[in-house]
Motif scaffolding. Structure first.
Motif, PDB file in Angstrom:
ATOM      1  N   LEU A 379       0.827  -1.205   0.000  1.00  0.00           N
ATOM      2  CA  LEU A 379       0.000   0.000   0.000  1.00  0.00           C
ATOM      3  C   LEU A 379       0.862   1.256   0.000  1.00  0.00           C
ATOM      4  O   LEU A 379       0.570   2.223  -0.715  1.00  0.00           O
ATOM      5  N   THR A 380       1.939   1.252   0.787  1.00  0.00           N
ATOM      6  CA  THR A 380       2.828   2.422   0.790  1.00  0.00           C
ATOM      7  C   THR A 380       3.488   2.604  -0.580  1.00  0.00           C
ATOM      8  O   THR A 380       3.659   3.735  -1.049  1.00  0.00           O
ATOM      9  N   THR A 381       3.848   1.491  -1.217  1.00  0.00           N
ATOM     10  CA  THR A 381       4.444   1.587  -2.556  1.00  0.00           C
ATOM     11  C   THR A 381       3.436   2.115  -3.570  1.00  0.00           C
ATOM     12  O   THR A 381       3.756   2.975  -4.399  1.00  0.00           O
ATOM     13  N   LEU A 382       2.200   1.611  -3.504  1.00  0.00           N
ATOM     14  CA  LEU A 382       1.168   2.056  -4.442  1.00  0.00           C
ATOM     15  C   LEU A 382       0.837   3.532  -4.239  1.00  0.00           C
ATOM     16  O   LEU A 382       0.610   4.266  -5.209  1.00  0.00           O
ATOM     17  N   LEU A 383       0.801   3.978  -2.987  1.00  0.00           N
ATOM     18  CA  LEU A 383       0.533   5.397  -2.728  1.00  0.00           C
ATOM     19  C   LEU A 383       1.645   6.272  -3.305  1.00  0.00           C
ATOM     20  O   LEU A 383       1.386   7.367  -3.816  1.00  0.00           O
ATOM     21  N   ALA A 384       2.886   5.782  -3.229  1.00  0.00           N
ATOM     22  CA  ALA A 384       4.001   6.550  -3.788  1.00  0.00           C
ATOM     23  C   ALA A 384       3.950   6.593  -5.313  1.00  0.00           C
ATOM     24  O   ALA A 384       4.474   7.525  -5.930  1.00  0.00           O
ATOM     25  N   LEU A 385       3.303   5.583  -5.930  1.00  0.00           N
ATOM     26  CA  LEU A 385       3.215   5.537  -7.393  1.00  0.00           C
ATOM     27  C   LEU A 385       2.059   6.359  -7.947  1.00  0.00           C
ATOM     28  O   LEU A 385       2.001   6.596  -9.155  1.00  0.00           O
ATOM     29  N   ILE A 386       1.138   6.789  -7.090  1.00  0.00           N
ATOM     30  CA  ILE A 386      -0.051   7.506  -7.573  1.00  0.00           C
ATOM     31  C   ILE A 386       0.308   8.781  -8.339  1.00  0.00           C
ATOM     32  O   ILE A 386      -0.240   9.027  -9.427  1.00  0.00           O
ATOM     33  N   PRO A 387       1.221   9.653  -7.836  1.00  0.00           N
ATOM     34  CA  PRO A 387       1.549  10.859  -8.622  1.00  0.00           C
ATOM     35  C   PRO A 387       2.071  10.539 -10.018  1.00  0.00           C
ATOM     36  O   PRO A 387       1.689  11.191 -10.994  1.00  0.00           O
ATOM     37  N   ALA A 388       2.941   9.529 -10.112  1.00  0.00           N
ATOM     38  CA  ALA A 388       3.467   9.165 -11.434  1.00  0.00           C
ATOM     39  C   ALA A 388       2.378   8.558 -12.304  1.00  0.00           C
ATOM     40  O   ALA A 388       2.294   8.844 -13.506  1.00  0.00           O
ATOM     41  N   ALA A 389       1.520   7.708 -11.723  1.00  0.00           N
ATOM     42  CA  ALA A 389       0.463   7.065 -12.502  1.00  0.00           C
ATOM     43  C   ALA A 389      -0.572   8.066 -13.000  1.00  0.00           C
ATOM     44  O   ALA A 389      -1.145   7.894 -14.082  1.00  0.00           O
ATOM     45  N   LEU A 390      -0.809   9.128 -12.230  1.00  0.00           N
ATOM     46  CA  LEU A 390      -1.774  10.155 -12.639  1.00  0.00           C
ATOM     47  C   LEU A 390      -1.154  11.224 -13.524  1.00  0.00           C
ATOM     48  O   LEU A 390      -1.851  12.114 -14.006  1.00  0.00           O
ATOM     49  N   GLY A 391       0.166  11.161 -13.719  1.00  0.00           N
ATOM     50  CA  GLY A 391       0.828  12.147 -14.569  1.00  0.00           C
ATOM     51  C   GLY A 391       1.008  13.485 -13.904  1.00  0.00           C
ATOM     52  O   GLY A 391       1.038  14.520 -14.583  1.00  0.00           O
ATOM     53  N   LEU A 392       1.138  13.500 -12.571  1.00  0.00           N
ATOM     54  CA  LEU A 392       1.316  14.754 -11.852  1.00  0.00           C
ATOM     55  C   LEU A 392       2.792  15.114 -11.783  1.00  0.00           C
ATOM     56  O   LEU A 392       3.663  14.252 -11.859  1.00  0.00           O
ATOM     57  N   GLY A 393       3.083  16.396 -11.627  1.00  0.00           N
ATOM     58  CA  GLY A 393       4.460  16.850 -11.482  1.00  0.00           C
ATOM     59  C   GLY A 393       5.165  16.967 -12.816  1.00  0.00           C
ATOM     60  O   GLY A 393       4.554  16.976 -13.888  1.00  0.00           O
ATOM     61  N   ASP A 394       6.503  17.063 -12.757  1.00  0.00           N
ATOM     62  CA  ASP A 394       7.316  17.243 -13.954  1.00  0.00           C
ATOM     63  C   ASP A 394       7.587  15.901 -14.618  1.00  0.00           C
ATOM     64  O   ASP A 394       7.775  14.886 -13.958  1.00  0.00           O
ATOM     65  N   GLY A 395       7.636  15.920 -15.931  1.00  0.00           N
ATOM     66  CA  GLY A 395       7.961  14.723 -16.699  1.00  0.00           C
ATOM     67  C   GLY A 395       6.916  13.634 -16.678  1.00  0.00           C
ATOM     68  O   GLY A 395       7.261  12.453 -16.652  1.00  0.00           O
ATOM     69  N   PRO A 396       5.590  13.953 -16.693  1.00  0.00           N
ATOM     70  CA  PRO A 396       4.583  12.895 -16.631  1.00  0.00           C
ATOM     71  C   PRO A 396       4.588  11.990 -17.849  1.00  0.00           C
ATOM     72  O   PRO A 396       4.286  10.805 -17.754  1.00  0.00           O
ATOM     73  N   GLN A 397       4.927  12.537 -19.015  1.00  0.00           N
ATOM     74  CA  GLN A 397       4.913  11.729 -20.226  1.00  0.00           C
ATOM     75  C   GLN A 397       5.928  10.596 -20.142  1.00  0.00           C
ATOM     76  O   GLN A 397       5.722   9.519 -20.697  1.00  0.00           O
ATOM     77  N   LEU A 399       7.164   9.248 -17.095  1.00  0.00           N
ATOM     78  CA  LEU A 399       6.981   8.382 -15.936  1.00  0.00           C
ATOM     79  C   LEU A 399       5.607   7.735 -15.864  1.00  0.00           C
ATOM     80  O   LEU A 399       5.443   6.727 -15.175  1.00  0.00           O
ATOM     81  N   GLN A 400       4.612   8.291 -16.543  1.00  0.00           N
ATOM     82  CA  GLN A 400       3.255   7.782 -16.375  1.00  0.00           C
ATOM     83  C   GLN A 400       3.092   6.326 -16.815  1.00  0.00           C
ATOM     84  O   GLN A 400       2.499   5.535 -16.069  1.00  0.00           O
ATOM     85  N   PRO A 401       3.578   5.902 -17.994  1.00  0.00           N
ATOM     86  CA  PRO A 401       3.427   4.477 -18.345  1.00  0.00           C
ATOM     87  C   PRO A 401       4.089   3.549 -17.329  1.00  0.00           C
ATOM     88  O   PRO A 401       3.530   2.503 -16.981  1.00  0.00           O
ATOM     89  N   LEU A 402       5.269   3.925 -16.841  1.00  0.00           N
ATOM     90  CA  LEU A 402       5.957   3.104 -15.844  1.00  0.00           C
ATOM     91  C   LEU A 402       5.161   3.044 -14.551  1.00  0.00           C
ATOM     92  O   LEU A 402       5.013   1.972 -13.947  1.00  0.00           O
ATOM     93  N   GLY A 403       4.628   4.201 -14.103  1.00  0.00           N
ATOM     94  CA  GLY A 403       3.851   4.230 -12.870  1.00  0.00           C
ATOM     95  C   GLY A 403       2.587   3.399 -12.966  1.00  0.00           C
ATOM     96  O   GLY A 403       2.238   2.658 -12.036  1.00  0.00           O
ATOM     97  N   ILE A 404       1.884   3.493 -14.095  1.00  0.00           N
ATOM     98  CA  ILE A 404       0.645   2.726 -14.273  1.00  0.00           C
ATOM     99  C   ILE A 404       0.946   1.234 -14.336  1.00  0.00           C
ATOM    100  O   ILE A 404       0.238   0.409 -13.738  1.00  0.00           O
ATOM    101  N   MET A 405       2.006   0.864 -15.053  1.00  0.00           N
ATOM    102  CA  MET A 405       2.357  -0.548 -15.173  1.00  0.00           C
ATOM    103  C   MET A 405       2.706  -1.145 -13.812  1.00  0.00           C
ATOM    104  O   MET A 405       2.229  -2.233 -13.449  1.00  0.00           O
ATOM    105  N   LEU A 406       3.528  -0.446 -13.029  1.00  0.00           N
ATOM    106  CA  LEU A 406       3.898  -0.946 -11.704  1.00  0.00           C
ATOM    107  C   LEU A 406       2.695  -0.971 -10.767  1.00  0.00           C
ATOM    108  O   LEU A 406       2.560  -1.892  -9.947  1.00  0.00           O
ATOM    109  N   PHE A 407       1.814   0.014 -10.875  1.00  0.00           N
ATOM    110  CA  PHE A 407       0.622   0.044 -10.021  1.00  0.00           C
ATOM    111  C   PHE A 407      -0.241  -1.192 -10.283  1.00  0.00           C
ATOM    112  O   PHE A 407      -0.667  -1.887  -9.347  1.00  0.00           O
TER     113      PHE A 407
END
Length: 443
Positions: A379-397, A399-407
Motif C-alpha cells: 500500500l505504501t508503494t502504491l501510494l508513492a506511485l499515484i503521482p506518477a500514474a496520474l501524470g502529476l508533477g514534472d515529466g509525466p509523459q 513516468l506515467q506508463p511506468l507508474g501505471i504498469m507498476l501500479f
C-alpha cells in the motif's frame, strides 16, 4: 504570445545546432524552451494544447510540443525527437517527397497517431553555384582554388591558432554577414587566378537562386526521409491500422518504408527481451532454490508471474498507455518485487512445517501472518506511485506508463500472492514428497 500564457515564466530560443553538441537540429530548425513559474499551479496538458494551437496558426512553420526530458531520451535512444518515426528509402528524391506526402496525409487520418510532422515538405531558398569548366580554363582559374574561395567566403574555415592564457584559440576566417546576404554578394566573391590577382565568381560560374529541399539524408546507401509522430493509444493496434492504410497506397517500386524512432528500437529489443526475461527467471530460480533449499518451491513462486504481468498489461490497456523502454524495465523490476513476496510466504510455510504443522495448516498460517505486513508494504508503494500514474508533477509523459504498469502489476502481485500462491503450493504437495529438499539430501 507564449509569455502571455498563464504559468509561463520565460522563453529561450535556439536556432540550429552548435558544433560538437548533443543537439541534432539542422540550420533550418529551431527550439523554444518554455520555463514555467515556480508556483507549480499550472496544467501542463492545457498549456501544451494552447502551444499546439499557436503553432497551427503560424504559416510555413511545422512544430511539435514535447517535454525536454522525454525528447532528449528519445533522441538518445533513436536519434529522433519523437517516439515513432516513419522512414522512407529510395533513389529518386522527388519520388521520396511525393510518397512522404501520401504517407503524411494518410497518417493524419488515422486515430491513435498525433503530431504527425514532416519537416522536409517546406522548401527553402537556395543558391546553386555551378562552375563552368570552359570559363575556368579561359580565365586560368584552378577548380580547387575556386571551391576553396567559395567555402571560405560563405562557410568559413579555421586558418590558424594563437595561444592565449596557455590555451590554443582558433582563428576563424569568413566574410562578414553584410557581404554574404544574397545572390549578388555571391556573384562578387573574389576567385584567385593562377597568374595572380582575382576575378568575380560570376565570370566562371553559373549562379542561380531557387527553392529546394531543406535536407538530403542518406541511410543504408539510399536517400531517406523521416516523418515523426506520437502514438496515442495501443501501439500494436495503431501500427496494424497504419500497415493496413499504407498497403492501400501506390508507391514506385524502389520506395521502401520502415518504422524507426524509439518504437523501431522496441521492435528490435522485443526479441532480445525474451532472453532477458528468461535469464532473469533462471537467475531468480537459482536464488529462490538456495533460499528455500528446495527445487520445487521456486516453480511455485515463478508460476504466478504471468498473472502479475497480466495485471500490469491490463492497467496499460485500460489507460491506453503506449509501451516504451521504461515499461520493459518496469516488467523486470516487477519480477524482483513479486518473487520477494512469494519467497517470504513460502519461507514462513517451511518454518511452520518444521514445527510439525501439515501442509494445509502451514501455508494457511503463513498467509495469515504475512497478509497485513504485505498489504501495508504494498500500500505504501502504491501510494508513492499515484503521482506518477496520474501524470502529476514534472515529466509525466516519461513516468506515467511506468507508474501505471507498476501500479497494476503490484496490485495483481499482492492479490495473487495471497490467493493463487497457496493454491499452487497445495497443488504441488504430492510432488514435494517425491522431490526431497536439498536439506534432506545433505542430511
Amino acid at each position: 504570445q507564449i509569455l502571455a500564457l498563464p504559468g509561463v515564466h520565460a522563453v529561450f530560443r535556439r536556432t540550429g545546432s552548435p558544433e560538437s553538441s548533443f543537439y541534432i537540429e539542422g540550420p533550418d530548425q529551431g527550439e523554444l524552451v518554455v520555463r514555467l513559474d515556480k508556483t507549480g499551479k499550472h496544467d501542463t496538458t492545457a498549456l501544451k494544447h494552447k502551444l499546439d494551437q499557436l503553432l497551427q496558426k503560424m504559416d510555413g512553420v511545422i512544430g511539435r510540443v514535447n517535454e525536454p526530458t522525454s525528447e532528449k531520451l528519445d533522441e538518445s535512444f533513436s536519434g529522433l525527437p519523437a517516439l515513432f518515426g516513419i522512414t522512407l528509402y529510395g533513389t529518386d528524391l522527388d519520388e521520396l517527397y511525393s510518397a512522404a506526402a501520401q504517407v503524411e496525409a494518410t497518417a493524419h487520418k488515422l486515430p491513435g497517431l498525433a503530431n504527425v510532422v514532416n519537416n522536409t515538405k517546406i522548401p527553402v531558398d537556395q543558391i546553386s553555384i555551378r562552375l563552368a569548366p570552359d570559363k575556368l580554363g579561359l580565365r586560368r582559374v584552378n577548380t580547387k582554388d575556386a571551391a576553396r574561395a567559395i567555402r571560405l567566403a560563405m562557410q568559413g574555415a579555421t586558418i590558424s591558432e594563437v595561444v592565449k592564457d596557455q590555451k590554443p584559440v582558433p582563428i576563424f576566417l569568413r566574410f562578414q554577414s553584410q557581404f554574404r546576404k544574397g545572390i549578388e554578394d555571391v556573384r562578387k566573391i573574389p576567385i584567385p587566378v593562377v597568374d595572380g590577382g582575382s576575378i568575380p565568381l560570376s565570370q566562371v560560374a553559373d549562379i542561380r537562386q531557387s527553392s529546394g529541399h531543406p535536407a538530403i539524408a542518406h541511410q543504408h546507401g539510399l536517400r531517406s526521409l523521416t516523418l515523426t509522430a506520437e502514438i496515442d493509444g495501443n501501439p500494436l493496434s495503431v501500427i496494424h491500422n497504419l500497415n493496413t492504410a499504407l498497403a492501400g497506397l501506390h508507391f514506385p517500386p524502389d520506395i521502401q518504408i520502415a518504422y524507426t524512432g524509439e518504437y523501431g528500437q522496441l521492435i528490435k529489443t522485443a526479441s532480445q527481451m525474451f532472453w532477458v526475461f528468461l535469464g532473469s527467471a533462471l537467475l531468480v530460480y537459482g536464488i529462490i532454490a538456495l533460499q528455500l533449499n528446495n527445487l520445487l518451491d521456486p516453480l511455485v513462486v515463478l508460476g504466478k508471474l504471468p498473472m502479475d504481468f497480466m495485471g500490469a498489461a491490463l492497467a496499460l490497456f485500460v489507460t491506453r498507455q503506449s509501451i516504451d523502454l521504461t515499461v520493459f524495465i518496469g516488467f523486470i523490476t516487477l519480477i524482483g518485487v513479486s518473487t520477494n513476496n512469494g519467497i517470504v510466504v513460502l519461507t514462513f510455510a517451511r518454518n511452520f512445517r518444521e514445527q510439525g504443522m501439515g501442509a494445509v495448516e502451514a501455508i494457511r498460517e503463513a498467509t495469515r501472518v504475512r497478509t497485513r505486513p504485505m498489504i501495508l508494504t504494498q500500500l505504501t508503494t502504491l501510494l508513492a506511485l499515484i503521482p506518477a500514474a496520474l501524470g502529476l508533477g514534472d515529466g509525466p509523459q516519461l513516468l506515467q506508463p511506468l507508474g501505471i504498469m507498476l501500479f497494476g502489476g503490484l496490485t495483481a502481485s499482492t492479490l495473487f500472492t495471497l490467493s493463487l500462491l497457496p493454491t499452487m503450493y497445495m497443488a504441488t504437495e504430492r510432488w514435494r514428497k517425491i522431490i526431497p529438499s536439498r536439506t534432506k539430501k545433505m542430511a
